[in-house]
Design an enzyme around this catalytic site. Structure first.
Site, PDB file in Angstrom:
ATOM      1  N   ARG A 124       0.575   2.513 -13.407  1.00 36.17           N
ATOM      2  CA  ARG A 124      -0.086   3.764 -13.040  1.00 36.17           C
ATOM      3  C   ARG A 124       0.876   4.921 -13.267  1.00 36.17           C
ATOM      4  NH1 ARG A 124      -0.042   3.455  -6.374  1.00 36.17           N
ATOM      5  NH2 ARG A 124       2.223   3.296  -6.192  1.00 36.17           N
ATOM      6  N   ASN A 162      -2.080  11.921  -6.576  1.00 36.37           N
ATOM      7  CA  ASN A 162      -1.587  11.034  -5.523  1.00 36.37           C
ATOM      8  C   ASN A 162      -0.083  10.870  -5.663  1.00 36.37           C
ATOM      9  OD1 ASN A 162      -2.328   9.117  -3.301  1.00 36.37           O
ATOM     10  ND2 ASN A 162      -1.147   7.731  -4.610  1.00 36.37           N
ATOM     11  N   GLU A 163       0.619  11.041  -4.578  1.00 36.60           N
ATOM     12  CA  GLU A 163       2.082  10.900  -4.593  1.00 36.60           C
ATOM     13  C   GLU A 163       2.642  11.425  -5.909  1.00 36.60           C
ATOM     14  OE1 GLU A 163       3.392   6.978  -3.458  1.00 36.60           O
ATOM     15  OE2 GLU A 163       3.154   7.475  -1.347  1.00 36.60           O
ATOM     16  N   GLU A 320      -0.547   7.951   4.526  1.00 36.01           N
ATOM     17  CA  GLU A 320      -0.377   6.516   4.293  1.00 36.01           C
ATOM     18  C   GLU A 320       0.769   5.986   5.128  1.00 36.01           C
ATOM     19  OE1 GLU A 320       0.562   5.388   0.304  1.00 36.01           O
ATOM     20  OE2 GLU A 320      -0.950   6.675  -0.581  1.00 36.01           O
ATOM     21  N   TRP A 328       6.825  -4.245  -2.053  1.00 37.75           N
ATOM     22  CA  TRP A 328       7.769  -3.728  -3.054  1.00 37.75           C
ATOM     23  C   TRP A 328       9.228  -3.724  -2.592  1.00 37.75           C
ATOM     24  CZ3 TRP A 328       9.332   0.599  -0.432  1.00 37.75           C
ATOM     25  CH2 TRP A 328       8.391   1.265   0.352  1.00 37.75           C
ATOM     26  N   GLU A 368      -0.804  -4.839  -6.082  1.00 39.83           N
ATOM     27  CA  GLU A 368      -0.574  -4.660  -4.646  1.00 39.83           C
ATOM     28  C   GLU A 368      -1.327  -5.672  -3.786  1.00 39.83           C
ATOM     29  OE1 GLU A 368       0.871  -0.189  -4.209  1.00 39.83           O
ATOM     30  OE2 GLU A 368      -1.298  -0.305  -4.435  1.00 39.83           O
ATOM     31  N   HIS A 371       0.187  -6.441  -0.482  1.00 37.22           N
ATOM     32  CA  HIS A 371       0.447  -5.303   0.420  1.00 37.22           C
ATOM     33  C   HIS A 371      -0.599  -5.345   1.528  1.00 37.22           C
ATOM     34  CE1 HIS A 371       0.969  -1.218   1.845  1.00 37.22           C
ATOM     35  NE2 HIS A 371       1.968  -1.033   1.011  1.00 37.22           N
TER      36      HIS A 371
END
Ligand code: GLA
Ligand code: GLA
Length: 696
Positions: A124, A162-163, A320, A328, A368, A371
């Protein structure tokens, strides 16, 4: 919530993110799941008390499967479904991860690493922040989404990308080179000014044309420090430009819906100067992931505290964090019992009016899949989901807290992103020192003493703080020097440590001896740094131990007291810790890395003179972190148990959440947080000390 503009504006202006209730939710990625799961999601979200989700963050390939061909049916459906269930939406512009067709058509948007590697699609954020082509596609998508959903009744906020910069901040491509030159021309106007700032007389680096300038790509040896610093500033600004570009589209189409982007104010992200981003969002939001192990709780407190002060004390949005493990780190341990709720409430104490997770439902596939989520692989009949439901109830009980501000502390710990970047540069006296470790060491020392402190961005005013702790404040400009000198002249107190005051804003060393810009304020001169080798330790007379760093102080002014001295090695007998007195003000210098324990003793010594350092909690021994928010007619005292044992406190207020009262006392479970509500008259240290007197 109705979506009339007035009400929405108020939502932002008052900082009442939850409009009278705590926001609770997650990133929601329904495109990863079949329709039948969506219904189940709605039921479980209701059960947990979820009232907001962030939607469509990684949905570009679903929304625009081919260039200019749109598919919104599924997003329409889920937006409506959420609204029917009373769940609001923080809707993403969906630009974070470009679809495969885009990079096939335009491989020239792919970012380039420092060594020339082109990053491929397949993960991404594989885009250059300065690519005009990527920008066009991203803004087209932003516009189409904004036009379609601006009036949707579920929409409460826009989530820009995002981020930003998480994986693509440092791009060394030709696009970046072009944009870097423009940024430099704006900053310096002339090449003479740039050559002077970067010290290009060194190693024949003098530029005669702007086009000769490149990003600091891999080079045969040490790269120009001024060039590196400006490239870091440029990179942080370049990603902010992308934020501004998307924000401008949203402002045009949907001016009354607040806009945010999730910051990454955390120990593993140092590359972005968020203090310079705050003006570009309507409310601050942040992502934070717990560091496993004993230091994790204090680390969380530190970054949440900084986030709250970046937001200038106003409520912010925890966009988040994780219900349990991430995927990670090298070993991804689950959260321990109590940590899910403790972490959330610690963020709330530091000003969050929204508690959200990555992500709602743990993914079945993709990078993920291990996660954690609010609904884990095991399903809702699980420890994590039960905690999620309990947290929902606790947040409900905390509705009165929403809209309240952080109460300013009397002690500030300065935080400077640029000092973080520069002090960690290569070609330095030691690569064993770490800015973030040093700053956190002092913050933890204050927690150990039961002293509430604000982690303050260096650009914020520190006029109202009695004590300013400025560990490893490496870059000190004339202006910052003057501000610190004012503190001491006003009869207040500065504490600073090794490798501070060394360079100007271009990473050029202040001459005449260290600590450079702070030499006069501190009344000492250091001739040489004496970093220590791995394993080497130097004892100080007080019993403190120095590791990684010591310094040779060769001049001490007449008004400077030597508080501690080196007790062995070549520096034996030389000053190690000094304090200059100016009227009632003081300037303390710690020339060695003495760690959190040493820091605590230095602060304890200063506490004889300074009430602000004597602790907010009677007899707390640092077992509790005390956090305070202040509202229109009440004060909220968060008591977070830093230990693995229960703690009993005398309670001076009504318990809003976190425990049952037992007469006049309350028990805070191991790793627990209780929230007390008191009247406004109980302001000031003494009443708070009664409120939270630790009994055992
Ligand atoms: C970041 C991202 C999320 C997710 C989490 C996982 O915060 O924004 O999409 O990848 O990390 O920890
Ligand atoms: C080599 C180089 C010098 C200098 C020194 C530093 O000797 O020739 O220019 O860089 O290293 O140690």
């Amino acid at each position: 919530m109705t979506m009339d503009g007035g009400q929405t504006r108020r939502w932002v202006k008052d900082g009442a993110l939850g409009a009278g209730r705590m926001r609770y939710g997650a990133d929601y990625n329904p495109e990863q799941w079949p329709r039948e799961v969506w219904r189940d999601d709605m039921r479980l979200m209701r059960e947990a008390g979820v009232n907001v989700v962030s939607l469509a963050i990684f949905s570009w390939a679903h929304l625009e499967p081919r260039p200019g061909e749109w598919d919104f049916a599924w997003l329409d459906e889920i937006m409506d479904l959420l609204h029917e269930h009373g769940i609001d939406v923080d809707l993403a512009t969906a630009t974070a991860s470009p679809p495969p067709w885009l990079t096939r058509l335009h491989p020239e948007v792919l970012p380039q690493t420092v060594d020339g590697t082109i990053l491929s699609p397949g993960a991404r954020q594989h885009w250059r922040p300065t690519s005009p082509i990527f920008r066009d596609y991203a803004l087209r998508l932003t516009r189409v989404i904004a036009e379609r959903y601006a009036q949707h009744p579920a929409l409460v906020a826009w989530h820009i990308s995002n981020e930003l910069g998480c994986h693509n901040l440092y791009d060394f491509s030709d696009d970046a080179a072009r944009a870097f030159r423009i940024w430099l021309q704006e900053r310096y106007a002339t090449l003479d000014a740039l050559n002077d700032a970067w010290g290009t007389a060194f190693w024949s680096q003098r530029y005669s044309e702007w086009d000769e300038i490149l990003p600091p790509r891999v080079a045969p040896t040490q790269r120009n420090p001024g060039q590196q610093l400006d490239f870091e500033r440029f990179s942080s600004d370049a990603v902010r430009d992308h934020l501004r570009a998307e924000a401008a589209v949203l402002a045009e189409i949907s001016p009354n819906v607040p806009r945010t982007t999730n910051f990454m104010v955390a120990g593993n992200v140092r590359e972005i100067d968020y203090a310079s981003w705050v003006g570009d969002v309507d409310f601050v939001s942040n992502d934070h992931y717990l560091v496993p192990g004993p230091a994790g709780r204090d680390d969380l407190s530190f970054w949440a505290n900084l986030t709250g002060n970046l937001a200038a004390g106003r409520p912010w949005f925890l966009m988040e964090h994780a219900t349990s493990a991430v995927n990670w780190r090298s070993a991804n341990t689950p959260k321990r019992p109590g940590e899910l709720i403790r972490d959330a409430l610690t963020h709330v104490g530091h000003g969050a009016d929204a508690v959200c997770y990555f992500q709602w439902r743990q993914s079945r596939a993709g990078g993920e899949r291990y996660h954690s989520g609010m609904v884990p692989h095991a399903g809702p009949d699980s420890r994590v989901f039960r905690d999620v439901v309990q947290l929902g109830a606790e947040l409900d009980a905390l509705a009165p807290v929403t809209g309240s501000h952080r109460e300013q502390a009397r002690v500030a710990v300065l935080f400077d992103y640029e000092s973080w970047w520069v002090s960690g540069r290569d070609s330095h006296p030691s690569d064993r020192i770490a800015y973030d470790v040093e700053v956190q060491g002092w913050y933890r020392a204050l927690l150990d003493l039961g002293v509430r402190a604000d982690v303050l961005p260096v650009g914020a005013s520190f006029d109202d703080y009695e004590v300013v702790v400025a560990p490893m404040l490496h870059i000190v400009t004339d202006e910052l020097r003057a501000r610190l000198e004012d503190v001491v002249r006003d009869g207040r107190h500065v504490v600073t440590t090794y490798f501070s005051g060394i360079v100007d804003e271009h990473d050029r060393v202040w001459l005449g001896g260290y600590p450079g810009a702070l030499r006069d304020l501190l009344g000492v001169t250091v001739e040489e740094f004496v970093p220590l080798l791995p394993g080497e330790r130097i004892a100080l007379a007080s019993g403190a131990t120095a590791s990684t760093w010591t310094e040779r102080i060769t001049r001490v002014d007449h008004d400077v007291e030597v508080l501690d001295a080196y007790a062995d090695g070549d520096l034996s007998g030389a000053p190690a810790v000094t304090r200059r007195r100016v009227g009632t003000g003081t300037a303390t210098y710690v020339s060695a890395d003495i760690g959190r324990d040493g820091a605590r003793e230095v602060l304890r010594g200063l506490a004889d003179d300074v009430a602000a350092l004597r602790g907010d909690v009677r007899a707390a021994r640092g077992d509790l972190e005390v956090i305070v928010r202040i509202g229109a007619d009440a004060r909220f005292v968060f008591l977070a148990n830093r230990t693995d044992e229960p703690i009993t406190v005398a309670r001076g207020g009504e318990i809003l959440s976190g425990g049952e009262p037992i007469g006049d006392i309350a028990e805070i479970p191991p790793r627990g947080v209780i929230v007390l509500q008191t009247g406004l008259e109980q302001v000031g240290t003494a009443p708070l000390r009664e409120t939270a007197a630790v009994l055992g």
